[in-house]
Design a protein around this motif. Structure first.
Motif, PDB file in Angstrom:
ATOM      1  N   VAL A  82       1.173  -1.064   0.094  1.00 53.42           N
ATOM      2  CA  VAL A  82      -0.081   0.288  -0.118  1.00 53.42           C
ATOM      3  C   VAL A  82       0.465   1.070   0.091  1.00 53.42           C
ATOM      4  O   VAL A  82       0.510   2.360  -0.718  1.00 53.42           O
ATOM      5  CB  VAL A  82      -0.787   0.145   1.266  1.00 53.42           C
ATOM      6  N   ILE A  83       1.976   1.364   1.026  1.00 52.44           N
ATOM      7  CA  ILE A  83       3.073   1.863   1.173  1.00 52.44           C
ATOM      8  C   ILE A  83       3.129   2.624  -0.593  1.00 52.44           C
ATOM      9  O   ILE A  83       3.291   3.794  -0.711  1.00 52.44           O
ATOM     10  CB  ILE A  83       4.160   1.718   2.330  1.00 52.44           C
ATOM     11  N   GLU A  84       4.105   1.399  -1.291  1.00 49.53           N
ATOM     12  CA  GLU A  84       4.283   1.750  -2.892  1.00 49.53           C
ATOM     13  C   GLU A  84       3.615   2.526  -3.616  1.00 49.53           C
ATOM     14  O   GLU A  84       3.709   2.974  -4.108  1.00 49.53           O
ATOM     15  CB  GLU A  84       4.769   1.053  -3.549  1.00 49.53           C
ATOM     16  N   SER A  85       2.077   1.100  -3.092  1.00 46.08           N
ATOM     17  CA  SER A  85       1.713   2.126  -4.283  1.00 46.08           C
ATOM     18  C   SER A  85       0.437   4.180  -3.830  1.00 46.08           C
ATOM     19  O   SER A  85       0.225   4.862  -4.860  1.00 46.08           O
ATOM     20  CB  SER A  85       0.061   1.102  -3.917  1.00 46.08           C
ATOM     21  N   MET A  86       1.316   3.752  -3.409  1.00 52.94           N
ATOM     22  CA  MET A  86       0.575   5.783  -2.807  1.00 52.94           C
ATOM     23  C   MET A  86       1.668   5.901  -2.974  1.00 52.94           C
ATOM     24  O   MET A  86       1.141   7.403  -3.876  1.00 52.94           O
ATOM     25  CB  MET A  86       0.824   5.918  -0.907  1.00 52.94           C
ATOM     26  N   ALA A  87       2.833   5.980  -3.040  1.00 49.99           N
ATOM     27  CA  ALA A  87       4.210   7.135  -3.633  1.00 49.99           C
ATOM     28  C   ALA A  87       3.924   7.118  -5.046  1.00 49.99           C
ATOM     29  O   ALA A  87       4.191   7.462  -5.959  1.00 49.99           O
ATOM     30  CB  ALA A  87       5.009   6.395  -3.045  1.00 49.99           C
ATOM     31  N   SER A  88       3.971   5.316  -5.787  1.00 50.15           N
ATOM     32  CA  SER A  88       3.836   5.346  -7.432  1.00 50.15           C
ATOM     33  C   SER A  88       1.993   6.074  -7.874  1.00 50.15           C
ATOM     34  O   SER A  88       2.570   6.759  -8.961  1.00 50.15           O
ATOM     35  CB  SER A  88       3.795   3.974  -7.680  1.00 50.15           C
ATOM     36  N   GLY A  89       1.554   6.210  -7.251  1.00 45.22           N
ATOM     37  CA  GLY A  89       0.275   7.051  -7.627  1.00 45.22           C
ATOM     38  C   GLY A  89      -0.312   8.205  -7.419  1.00 45.22           C
ATOM     39  O   GLY A  89       0.278   8.975  -8.747  1.00 45.22           O
ATOM     40  N   LEU A  90       1.553   9.228  -6.339  1.00 44.45           N
ATOM     41  CA  LEU A  90       1.558  10.115  -7.041  1.00 44.45           C
ATOM     42  C   LEU A  90       2.142  10.430  -8.117  1.00 44.45           C
ATOM     43  O   LEU A  90       2.343  11.114  -8.882  1.00 44.45           O
ATOM     44  CB  LEU A  90       2.712  11.146  -5.640  1.00 44.45           C
ATOM     45  N   GLU A  91       3.426   9.625  -8.247  1.00 40.20           N
ATOM     46  CA  GLU A  91       4.224  10.100  -9.760  1.00 40.20           C
ATOM     47  C   GLU A  91       3.131   9.688 -10.940  1.00 40.20           C
ATOM     48  O   GLU A  91       3.751  10.610 -11.792  1.00 40.20           O
ATOM     49  CB  GLU A  91       5.359   8.471  -9.552  1.00 40.20           C
ATOM     50  N   GLN A  92       2.143   8.645 -10.801  1.00 39.74           N
ATOM     51  CA  GLN A  92       1.022   8.571 -12.212  1.00 39.74           C
ATOM     52  C   GLN A  92       0.440  10.403 -12.330  1.00 39.74           C
ATOM     53  O   GLN A  92       0.527  10.593 -13.208  1.00 39.74           O
ATOM     54  CB  GLN A  92       0.562   7.471 -11.304  1.00 39.74           C
ATOM     55  N   ILE A  93       0.210  10.807 -11.090  1.00 38.89           N
ATOM     56  CA  ILE A  93      -0.477  12.163 -11.532  1.00 38.89           C
ATOM     57  C   ILE A  93       0.953  12.953 -11.894  1.00 38.89           C
ATOM     58  O   ILE A  93       0.214  14.612 -13.097  1.00 38.89           O
ATOM     59  CB  ILE A  93      -0.954  12.616  -9.925  1.00 38.89           C
ATOM     60  N   VAL A  94       1.629  13.140 -11.876  1.00 42.68           N
ATOM     61  CA  VAL A  94       2.647  13.547 -12.238  1.00 42.68           C
ATOM     62  C   VAL A  94       2.697  13.772 -13.961  1.00 42.68           C
ATOM     63  O   VAL A  94       2.816  14.809 -14.260  1.00 42.68           O
ATOM     64  CB  VAL A  94       4.668  13.422 -11.814  1.00 42.68           C
ATOM     65  N   ALA A  95       2.400  12.468 -14.137  1.00 46.52           N
ATOM     66  CA  ALA A  95       2.657  12.347 -15.397  1.00 46.52           C
ATOM     67  C   ALA A  95       1.350  12.889 -16.158  1.00 46.52           C
ATOM     68  O   ALA A  95       1.466  12.540 -17.739  1.00 46.52           O
ATOM     69  CB  ALA A  95       3.066  10.643 -15.692  1.00 46.52           C
ATOM     70  N   LEU A  96      -0.280  12.871 -15.957  1.00 51.43           N
ATOM     71  CA  LEU A  96      -0.515  13.697 -16.054  1.00 51.43           C
ATOM     72  C   LEU A  96      -1.007  14.757 -16.918  1.00 51.43           C
ATOM     73  O   LEU A  96      -0.352  16.042 -15.765  1.00 51.43           O
ATOM     74  CB  LEU A  96      -1.905  13.714 -15.351  1.00 51.43           C
ATOM     75  N   PRO A  97      -1.558  15.261 -17.583  1.00 49.44           N
ATOM     76  CA  PRO A  97      -1.284  16.868 -18.349  1.00 49.44           C
ATOM     77  C   PRO A  97      -1.999  17.833 -17.457  1.00 49.44           C
ATOM     78  O   PRO A  97      -3.104  16.751 -16.757  1.00 49.44           O
ATOM     79  CB  PRO A  97      -2.636  16.363 -19.621  1.00 49.44           C
ATOM     80  N   ASP A  98      -1.772  18.681 -17.554  1.00 48.47           N
ATOM     81  CA  ASP A  98      -2.402  19.686 -16.043  1.00 48.47           C
ATOM     82  C   ASP A  98      -2.771  20.258 -16.785  1.00 48.47           C
ATOM     83  O   ASP A  98      -3.196  21.347 -18.035  1.00 48.47           O
ATOM     84  CB  ASP A  98      -1.178  20.981 -15.333  1.00 48.47           C
ATOM     85  N   PRO A  99      -4.761  20.521 -15.661  1.00 46.95           N
ATOM     86  CA  PRO A  99      -5.944  20.532 -17.374  1.00 46.95           C
ATOM     87  C   PRO A  99      -5.134  22.584 -16.657  1.00 46.95           C
ATOM     88  O   PRO A  99      -6.403  22.597 -17.111  1.00 46.95           O
ATOM     89  CB  PRO A  99      -7.206  20.230 -16.243  1.00 46.95           C
ATOM     90  N   VAL A 100      -5.392  23.104 -16.046  1.00 48.06           N
ATOM     91  CA  VAL A 100      -5.226  24.446 -15.042  1.00 48.06           C
ATOM     92  C   VAL A 100      -5.146  24.852 -16.078  1.00 48.06           C
ATOM     93  O   VAL A 100      -3.396  24.686 -16.096  1.00 48.06           O
ATOM     94  CB  VAL A 100      -4.915  24.906 -13.896  1.00 48.06           C
ATOM     95  N   GLY A 101      -5.646  26.473 -17.037  1.00 50.54           N
ATOM     96  CA  GLY A 101      -5.001  27.243 -18.087  1.00 50.54           C
ATOM     97  C   GLY A 101      -5.433  26.943 -18.985  1.00 50.54           C
ATOM     98  O   GLY A 101      -5.588  27.906 -19.908  1.00 50.54           O
ATOM     99  N   GLU A 102      -5.965  25.570 -19.339  1.00 45.30           N
ATOM    100  CA  GLU A 102      -6.170  25.374 -21.165  1.00 45.30           C
ATOM    101  C   GLU A 102      -7.490  26.026 -21.156  1.00 45.30           C
ATOM    102  O   GLU A 102      -8.172  26.256 -20.637  1.00 45.30           O
ATOM    103  CB  GLU A 102      -6.423  24.072 -20.465  1.00 45.30           C
ATOM    104  N   ILE A 103      -6.832  26.810 -22.155  1.00 47.32           N
ATOM    105  CA  ILE A 103      -8.270  27.970 -22.847  1.00 47.32           C
ATOM    106  C   ILE A 103      -9.172  27.273 -24.350  1.00 47.32           C
ATOM    107  O   ILE A 103      -8.595  26.612 -25.469  1.00 47.32           O
ATOM    108  CB  ILE A 103      -8.180  28.458 -23.852  1.00 47.32           C
ATOM    109  N   LEU A 104     -10.382  26.591 -23.931  1.00 45.89           N
ATOM    110  CA  LEU A 104     -10.954  25.899 -25.063  1.00 45.89           C
ATOM    111  C   LEU A 104     -12.060  26.794 -25.877  1.00 45.89           C
ATOM    112  O   LEU A 104     -12.098  27.670 -25.027  1.00 45.89           O
ATOM    113  CB  LEU A 104     -11.712  24.965 -24.360  1.00 45.89           C
ATOM    114  N   GLU A 105     -12.459  26.027 -26.754  1.00 41.18           N
ATOM    115  CA  GLU A 105     -13.356  26.592 -27.782  1.00 41.18           C
ATOM    116  C   GLU A 105     -13.001  28.392 -28.398  1.00 41.18           C
ATOM    117  O   GLU A 105     -13.858  28.893 -28.190  1.00 41.18           O
ATOM    118  CB  GLU A 105     -14.442  26.703 -27.270  1.00 41.18           C
ATOM    119  N   MET A 106     -11.947  28.859 -28.831  1.00 44.15           N
ATOM    120  CA  MET A 106     -11.533  30.007 -29.421  1.00 44.15           C
ATOM    121  C   MET A 106     -12.220  30.562 -30.173  1.00 44.15           C
ATOM    122  O   MET A 106     -12.296  29.454 -31.230  1.00 44.15           O
ATOM    123  CB  MET A 106      -9.874  30.638 -28.979  1.00 44.15           C
TER     124      MET A 106
END
Length: 427
Positions: A82-106
């Protein structure tokens, strides 16, 4: 931390004020800074695994002393895996695209202005959860990456584990130059803290409850803050009379028996009358071998009885029950219309699936079933943020506003209109 009941309101208000101030800083934080905080926290979790297990041991001992069953204790345990899954889970979130600031449908308007929508954090997210201390890390990671501050109120049974984990998250935030108050754990086990948290929209923008139905019902009933939630997972699979029966057997087996406890497990099987004699005995034998108790209507019981397969009589309450156990209710229906009527009457708007080779019926099903996830020729067990490509999820919502279905990073953001002008004025 032991807080006298008369101080709870003041304590939660202080936590809320600090979270609100931190949220303004996390909203403008760069992707690189947020990712540094998550990576630093992952490293700290691995570094302090022994200390985390020592803190967790206090919670486990208290749970055993209180007489909780082995399954409860198991959910509470911070094992090496479980401890390793928590750490690796955070690293998976790091790899995800950051949605903040994305501008859509200009798009340009005839006046010359450009109008679009920008994805922005929700602000301060309060998360109320039970048992599993790994939720502390999952929730904190998703909130940090989506630019939100969060206030975490875990169950009293995991207080030592949650505090130890929160300390590592705050260390990661500090190392990245982000405010430590972006992630705070309510340090009192007094239930009044939950009431204070969910009734102050000036400090909290959204509440996400994760736990049993009674907890979620209480929060939905008492909260003055918008709630992202689901109450029940009464999920259906409908086997159409134009179904590939081999496929139908695989799907109906997996949807029920792959795991019994998740909210996306099938609880009611609907079978078209035209294929009941062909498919129900096959499925009945599989369920019997796996120890699944069957509860059926009269037509179901007639078919299974002829095949010497035990099936109890289903009651009206069975159609409305989320078993979370090796129990399955089955109904034989005349046709697609009858299946749609049953789902509309008894469903929980979570996840429902049709098995059919008939494209027209499949399209009717996905249009007319009013659920957060609707599937064609696939197991309901796929209703999951990871399986949908969201990377991680904070929960599942059956509401229609603001998020629906598995809630990942985008579900923790909102959209605001942005206008780019060149000196235009309105005539």
């Amino acid at each position: 931390m032991d807080i006298h009941p008369i101080d709870i309101a003041a304590y939660v208000a202080d936590v809320g004020r600090r979270a609100r101030a931190a949220s303004r800083l996390t909203a403008r934080a760069s992707t690189a800074a947020k990712d540094r905080a998550l990576s630093a926290t992952a490293a700290a979790i691995r570094r302090d695994a022994a200390a985390l297990k020592a803190a967790n041991a206090k919670d486990l001992a208290a749970a055993r002393s209180a007489g909780h069953d082995p399954a409860f204790v198991d959910r509470l345990a911070l094992t090496d895996a479980v401890i390793e899954s928590m750490a690796s889970g955070l690293e998976q979130i790091v790899a995800l695209p950051d949605p903040v600031g994305e501008i859509l449908e200009m798009r340009f308007r005839p006046t010359g202005i450009q109008v679009g929508r920008m994805r922005v954090p929700l602000g301060v997210i309060g998360i109320v959860y039970e048992s599993r201390p790994n939720v502390t890390i999952d929730a904190a990671g998703l909130c940090i990456k989506s630019g939100n501050a969060t206030i975490l109120r875990g169950g009293s049974e995991a207080i030592h584990s949650n505090q130890a984990l929160a300390a590592l998250v705050r260390e990661g935030l500090r190392d990245a130059g982000l405010p430590e108050d972006a992630v705070q754990v309510i340090e009192t086990t007094d239930r009044a803290a939950v009431g204070a948290l969910i009734t102050h929209p000036e400090w909290v923008d959204v509440i996400v409850p994760r736990g049993g139905k009674s907890l979620i019902e209480r929060i939905a009933r008492e909260s003055k803050v918008p709630v992202i939630k689901h109450l029940d997972g009464i999920c259906h699979v409908y086997i159409d009379d134009d179904a590939d029966l081999d496929m139908a057997v695989r799907i109906a087996d997996n949807a029920k028996t792959q795991r019994y406890s998740p909210c996306n497990t099938m609880e009611t099987l609907l079978v078209a009358a035209g294929v009941a004699d062909a498919v129900l005995p096959r499925l009945g034998r599989i369920y019997a071998e796996k120890g699944v108790e069957l509860r059926g209507d009269a037509r179901t019981r007639a078919v299974l009885s002829a095949a010497a397969i035990a099936c109890n009589e289903a009651t009206e309450e069975d159609w409305r029950t989320e078993y979370l156990a090796p129990i399955l209710s089955i109904r034989v229906v005349d046709d697609l219309d009858a299946a749609l009527d049953h789902i509309a009457t008894y469903g929980s708007q979570h996840t429902d699936a049709i098995v059919t080779e008939n494209h027209t019926r499949a399209m009717r099903f996905v249009r007319e079933v009013d659920s957060a996830s609707v599937m064609i020729n696939a197991s309901t067990r796929f209703a999951d943020g990871f399986e949908y490509g969201l990377g991680a999820e904070i929960g599942i919502s059956t509401d229609k506003l603001h998020a629906r279905g598995p809630v990942g990073l985008e579900g923790l953001t909102s959209l605001k209109y942005v206008v780019f002008g060149h000196g235009e004025i309105r005539g």
